[in-house]
Enzyme design. Structure first.
Site, mmCIF file in Angstrom:
data_model
loop_
_atom_site.group_PDB
_atom_site.id
_atom_site.type_symbol
_atom_site.label_atom_id
_atom_site.label_comp_id
_atom_site.label_asym_id
_atom_site.label_seq_id
_atom_site.Cartn_x
_atom_site.Cartn_y
_atom_site.Cartn_z
ATOM 1 C CD GLN A 170 5.359 2.108 -1.302
ATOM 2 O OE1 GLN A 170 5.358 2.825 -0.311
ATOM 3 N NE2 GLN A 170 6.478 1.753 -1.906
ATOM 4 C CG HIS B 137 0.087 2.847 -0.423
ATOM 5 N ND1 HIS B 137 0.175 4.221 -0.556
ATOM 6 C CD2 HIS B 137 1.051 2.508 0.475
ATOM 7 C CE1 HIS B 137 1.130 4.676 0.235
ATOM 8 N NE2 HIS B 137 1.674 3.674 0.880
ATOM 9 N NE ARG C 228 5.337 6.480 -1.551
ATOM 10 C CZ ARG C 228 4.715 6.411 -0.372
ATOM 11 N NH1 ARG C 228 5.063 5.502 0.517
ATOM 12 N NH2 ARG C 228 3.694 7.219 -0.091
ATOM 13 N NE ARG D 69 -0.553 6.812 4.837
ATOM 14 C CZ ARG D 69 0.595 6.134 4.909
ATOM 15 N NH1 ARG D 69 1.131 5.858 6.095
ATOM 16 N NH2 ARG D 69 1.217 5.739 3.817
ATOM 17 C CB CYS E 152 5.233 -0.563 0.697
ATOM 18 S SG CYS E 152 4.280 -1.332 2.007
ATOM 19 C CG ASP F 75 2.153 -4.398 3.014
ATOM 20 O OD1 ASP F 75 2.963 -3.911 3.830
ATOM 21 O OD2 ASP F 75 1.022 -3.888 2.794
HETATM 22 N N1 NVA Z 1 -0.590 -2.371 4.144
HETATM 23 C C1 NVA Z 1 0.113 -1.425 4.988
HETATM 24 C C2 NVA Z 1 0.931 -0.472 4.171
HETATM 25 C C3 NVA Z 1 1.701 0.517 4.972
HETATM 26 C C4 NVA Z 1 2.459 1.492 4.132
HETATM 27 C C5 NVA Z 1 -0.893 -0.685 5.841
HETATM 28 O O1 NVA Z 1 -1.938 -0.294 5.322
HETATM 29 O O2 NVA Z 1 -0.630 -0.506 7.029
HETATM 30 N N1 CP Z 2 5.231 2.853 2.638
HETATM 31 C C1 CP Z 2 4.613 3.836 3.297
HETATM 32 O O1 CP Z 2 3.580 4.357 2.874
HETATM 33 O O2 CP Z 2 5.253 4.239 4.424
HETATM 34 P P1 CP Z 2 4.673 5.181 5.550
HETATM 35 O O3 CP Z 2 3.547 4.458 6.218
HETATM 36 O O4 CP Z 2 5.845 5.391 6.472
HETATM 37 O O5 CP Z 2 4.213 6.468 4.942
#
Ligand code: NVA
Ligand code: CP
Length: 305
Positions: A133, A130, A290, A103, A262, A222
């Site tokens: 997800q 993502h 997930r 990540r 998500c 989101d």
């Molecule tokens: N769009 C959000 C998703 C988090 C799971 C982010 O990138 O923070």
């Molecule tokens: N939805 C998601 O990816 O959650 P986290 O940021 O908690 O991993």
């Protein structure tokens, strides 16, 4: 040749379906106590350069349930945070581990990691996409609605990593996809080009959330400010003020319309507390999935390799 999961653009509809089918099978086995040590003795390195709850826990638990081991590497505390090149990290981890989940911010970093690693690389979120997800999301919608093809998927809010992956995943699976974003916050150009690349794809990008929500079968949203955009929070709150999933918007959708998020969710911003709670079962099914979707990805990439 080793395979990776870097973005849904790289996958065919058949490959996505194979992941969803394997996830269904793994979920069934787990619920019925059927042994599933498909990755016995294997290790997954998990690199996190951004925060996480679900991704970290679901990959770690998933690896454990499959008989393997997952190890957590924080970007800050490893040598990655001190500037060790991704090309070297990739080659070192390939000597110890059987897979890498990462990540991070740039999609280019994930692509470089995959290029230099001899082991599968899984994208656990970048600024661009993502994929894990959205595989879980497709699994959840398919569970609730029995099919994906022909359903209308609506996304309200920022044209971010989630929007990008939902557009690609939804269109590849034969869904109609309608996205409402304020001007200046559109999905990635590469994704819009993909959406326009096949006349069979039913895609629309609109400014009015009501146009996107009409007759939707599933509504996604989101956060307005993703990780790494914290300093834009105030500006974004203004830009996204009309882009909320609320009762009024839901009234335009098809009967039985699902809501997916998500998570983490910001009640009172992109979604009201009322809509969130009315659809909490579906949203937490999505979070649970997930685990099953990622176990499927890990099995398909790492089994027998
Ligand atoms: N769009 C959000 C998703 C988090 C799971 C982010 O990138 O923070
Ligand atoms: N939805 C998601 O990816 O959650 P986290 O940021 O908690 O991993």
């Amino acid at each position: 040749m080793k395979k990776d999961l870097l973005k849904l653009l790289d996958l065919s509809a058949e490959e996505i379906t194979a992941i969803l089918n394997r996830a269904d099978q793994l979920k069934y086995e787990k619920k019925h106590g059927i042994p599933q040590k498909y990755l016995e003795g294997k290790t997954l390195a998990m690199i996190f350069e951004k925060n996480s709850t679900r991704t970290r826990v679901s990959f770690e638990v998933g690896m454990f349930q499959l008989g393997g081991h997952a190890l957590f590497l924080s970007g800050k505390e490893s040598q990655i945070g001190r500037g060790e090149p991704v090309e070297d990290t990739a080659r070192v981890l390939s000597r110890y581990c059987d897979g890498i989940m990462i990540r991070t911010f740039g999609q280019d970093e994930v692509e470089a990691l995959a290029k230099y690693a001899d082991i599968p690389v899984i994208n656990g979120l970048t600024d661009f996409c993502h994929p894990c997800q959205v595989l879980a999301d497709l699994l959840t919608v398919r569970e609730h609605k029995a099919v994906l093809e022909g359903l209308k998927l609506c996304y309200i809010g920022d044209g971010n990593n989630m929007a990008n992956s939902l557009i690609v995943g939804g269109l590849k699976m034969g869904m109609e996809v309608s996205v409402a974003c304020p001007e200046g916050y559109d999905p990635d150009r590469q994704v819009l080009d993909f959406a326009g690349s096949d006349p069979a794809y039913q895609f629309s990008l609109v400014r009015d959330p009501r146009d996107a929500a009409v007759k939707a079968d599933v509504v996604f949203t989101d956060v307005w400010a993703s990780m790494g955009m914290e300093e834009e929070k105030a500006v974004r709150e203004k830009a996204f003020a009309g882009y909320q999933v609320n009762g009024e918007l839901m009234a335009l959708t098809n009967p039985g319309c699902m809501v997916q998020h998500c998570l983490p969710a910001h009640r009172g911003e992109e979604i009201t507390a009322e809509v969130f709670e009315a659809h909490a079962e579906e949203i937490f099914d999505e979070a649970e999935n997930r685990l099953h979707a990622q176990k499927a990805v890990m099995c398909l990439l790492m089994e027998g390799v």
